[in-house]
Motif scaffolding. Structure first.
Motif, short mmCIF file in Angstrom:
data_model
loop_
_atom_site.label_atom_id
_atom_site.label_comp_id
_atom_site.label_asym_id
_atom_site.label_seq_id
_atom_site.Cartn_x
_atom_site.Cartn_y
_atom_site.Cartn_z
N TYR A 26 32.41 44.06 49.93
CA TYR A 26 33.44 43.02 50.31
C TYR A 26 33.17 41.92 50.41
O TYR A 26 33.83 41.17 49.71
CB TYR A 26 34.42 43.49 51.30
N ALA A 27 31.97 41.66 51.49
CA ALA A 27 31.77 39.89 52.31
C ALA A 27 30.75 40.08 50.55
O ALA A 27 30.86 38.27 50.73
CB ALA A 27 30.57 40.56 53.06
N LEU A 28 29.93 40.73 50.10
CA LEU A 28 28.51 40.41 49.40
C LEU A 28 29.69 39.10 48.06
O LEU A 28 29.11 38.49 47.42
CB LEU A 28 28.02 40.89 48.62
N ARG A 29 30.82 40.65 47.67
CA ARG A 29 31.13 40.06 46.34
C ARG A 29 32.43 39.46 46.78
O ARG A 29 32.79 38.18 45.70
CB ARG A 29 31.91 41.42 45.70
N ARG A 30 32.92 38.66 48.09
CA ARG A 30 34.06 38.01 47.33
C ARG A 30 34.65 36.55 46.79
O ARG A 30 35.11 35.80 46.53
CB ARG A 30 34.95 37.91 49.21
N GLY A 31 33.00 35.88 47.15
CA GLY A 31 32.91 34.54 46.74
C GLY A 31 32.55 33.97 45.12
O GLY A 31 31.99 33.67 44.86
N HIS A 32 32.33 35.34 44.98
CA HIS A 32 32.08 34.91 42.81
C HIS A 32 32.83 35.56 42.94
O HIS A 32 33.08 35.79 40.76
CB HIS A 32 30.47 35.97 42.75
N TRP A 33 34.43 36.25 43.19
CA TRP A 33 35.64 37.24 42.84
C TRP A 33 36.33 36.22 41.87
O TRP A 33 36.38 34.99 42.24
CB TRP A 33 36.06 38.22 42.78
N PRO A 34 37.44 36.42 41.02
CA PRO A 34 38.60 36.22 40.46
C PRO A 34 39.03 35.38 41.38
O PRO A 34 39.58 35.55 42.43
CB PRO A 34 39.10 36.96 39.26
N ALA A 35 39.41 33.99 41.04
CA ALA A 35 40.25 33.19 42.39
C ALA A 35 41.32 34.07 43.25
O ALA A 35 42.27 34.81 41.84
CB ALA A 35 40.61 31.79 41.38
N ASP A 36 42.25 33.72 44.09
CA ASP A 36 43.13 34.20 44.94
C ASP A 36 44.11 33.95 43.75
O ASP A 36 44.90 32.74 43.72
CB ASP A 36 43.09 33.79 46.07
N PRO A 37 45.26 34.57 44.02
CA PRO A 37 46.75 34.16 43.51
C PRO A 37 47.51 32.20 44.28
O PRO A 37 46.53 32.45 45.37
CB PRO A 37 47.59 35.84 43.53
N ALA A 38 47.90 32.38 43.50
CA ALA A 38 48.17 31.05 43.99
C ALA A 38 49.50 30.99 44.66
O ALA A 38 50.33 32.39 44.95
CB ALA A 38 49.13 30.31 42.59
N GLU A 39 49.68 29.62 45.62
CA GLU A 39 50.16 29.96 46.80
C GLU A 39 52.11 30.54 46.10
O GLU A 39 52.70 29.15 45.51
CB GLU A 39 50.49 28.84 48.07
N GLY A 40 52.77 30.99 46.55
CA GLY A 40 53.93 31.24 46.66
C GLY A 40 54.08 32.20 45.32
O GLY A 40 55.23 32.09 44.43
N ALA A 41 53.22 32.25 44.46
CA ALA A 41 53.45 33.98 43.17
C ALA A 41 53.77 34.49 42.90
O ALA A 41 54.38 34.70 41.76
CB ALA A 41 51.43 34.39 43.22
N LEU A 42 54.76 34.97 44.03
CA LEU A 42 55.85 35.97 44.04
C LEU A 42 57.53 35.91 44.44
O LEU A 42 58.39 36.65 45.10
CB LEU A 42 55.10 37.18 44.12
N ALA A 43 57.17 34.30 44.69
CA ALA A 43 58.33 33.71 45.16
C ALA A 43 59.97 34.39 44.06
O ALA A 43 59.23 34.09 42.60
CB ALA A 43 58.65 32.02 44.93
#
Length: 332
Positions: A26-43
């Motif tokens: 998890y620590a090694l991958r998180r800097g290289h994986w697809p971006a986080d969902p946008a704030e409020g993405a599921l509003a």
């Protein structure tokens, strides 16, 4: 090719197991994986999470609510999820956010209960003109001895495969109303890599029963039917995904695999880390491609050895068996 395939180092981490499934991966991958969902993405969106009283389910409900979703937390009894709801509400208030949460009750291994709950839930949403945008099938069991569901099915298989398939079928009217296209996510396990598809004995009636093996076998079935389930719902504008969380330190692991937890605890992921890909699959834009197995926000192979690789004919056979097992389930 999807454009999201894991790079070489990432694939090597998976092959090493410890490198890929633990908090190290998890620590090694998180800097290289697809971006986080946008704030409020599921509003304005609505989600249902099964097995939501603790562990991955609670962490998933928290992640979805943090992105603005109205979340229905489902447990065998509504009272079983109310403490998790309180914890989620308190956590989000500390962050300056509000949560809209609902407690639901259903034993997903009991097909008659699933029929009653899903039919009533879909009708309730329809009465209010509401859609269902996300379903997370997370409920899990790992029985120490062979146990059967009220319908006579081996309990792991009923919980991880039959209940989710029937529930998804019955929720289809609510899912198809999603304005953005609904997403169904099944939570599997990396343990399924150890088992071939149990075509000759899906109910584990033969041989010496071992709970961990039954769990892994049911998760293998779960993974192999996903392409069929995805195709089945494609016309409804519903995408289907399956993921495995790696090794996470959850109450279920502590109760069912105490020796494993004792040996690996320093390297186990938190529930939030295990749930990360579930939340990402639910909210990422553009939508991730359906019918695939995901881990740490990347598609993964269904198998790593020929001994556990299923053919298309194998998948057709197990899908037909599953459809027959849930067909005609009564509501009473």
């Amino acid at each position: 090719m999807t454009g999201t395939e894991a790079p070489v180092l990432d694939r090597l981490l998976d092959r090493s197991i410890v490198g890929g499934y633990t908090n190290i991966g998890y620590a090694l991958r998180r800097g290289h994986w697809p971006a986080d969902p946008a704030e409020g993405a599921l509003a304005g969106r609505r989600a249902l999470v099964t097995g939501a009283g603790s562990g991955l389910g609670e962490a998933t409900a928290l992640g979805l609510a943090r992105l603005g979703a109205t979340v229905h937390l489902l447990g065998r009894d509504p009272d079983r999820v109310r403490p998790a709801m309180a914890r989620i509400t308190d956590r989000l208030r500390q962050e300056g956010r509000e949560a809209v949460l609902h407690a639901e009750g259903c034993d997903v291994a009991d097909l008659a209960q699933v029929h009653r709950f899903a039919t009533a839930f879909a009708a309730r949403l329809a009465e209010n003109g509401d859609a269902l945008d996300v379903v997370v099938h997370n409920a899990g069991v790992l029985p120490s001895t062979r146990t059967t569901s009220p319908d006579g099915h081996e309990l792991s298989l009923a919980t991880h495969v039959l209940g989710p398939v029937l529930m998804t079928d019955l929720l289809a009217p609510a899912l198809r109303r999603s304005a953005t296209g609904a997403r169904v996510i099944l939570v599997s396990s990396g343990g399924m890599y150890t088992q071939p598809l149990p075509l000759a004995d899906p109910e584990y009636r033969q041989g010496s029963y071992r709970g961990a093996v039954a769990y892994a076998r049911s998760k293998r079935v779960q993974v192999e039917i996903v392409p069929h389930l995805a195709h089945h719902l494609e016309a409804e504008n519903v995408s289907v995904h399956v993921m495995h969380p790696g090794w996470a330190d959850t109450p279920g692991v502590a109760a069912s695999l105490p020796a494993f937890r004792l040996l690996t605890r320093p390297f186990l992921r938190t529930s939030a880390q295990g749930a990360d890909t579930i939340v990402w699959l639910a909210a990422a834009q553009p939508p991730p491609p359906g019918g695939l197995l995901w881990h740490d926000r990347r598609p993964r192979p269904f198998s790593y050895t020929t001994a556990t690789t299923a053919t298309e004919a194998d998948r057709d056979e197990i899908w037909s068996w599953v459809r027959a097992a849930v067909a005609g389930t009564p509501a009473a």
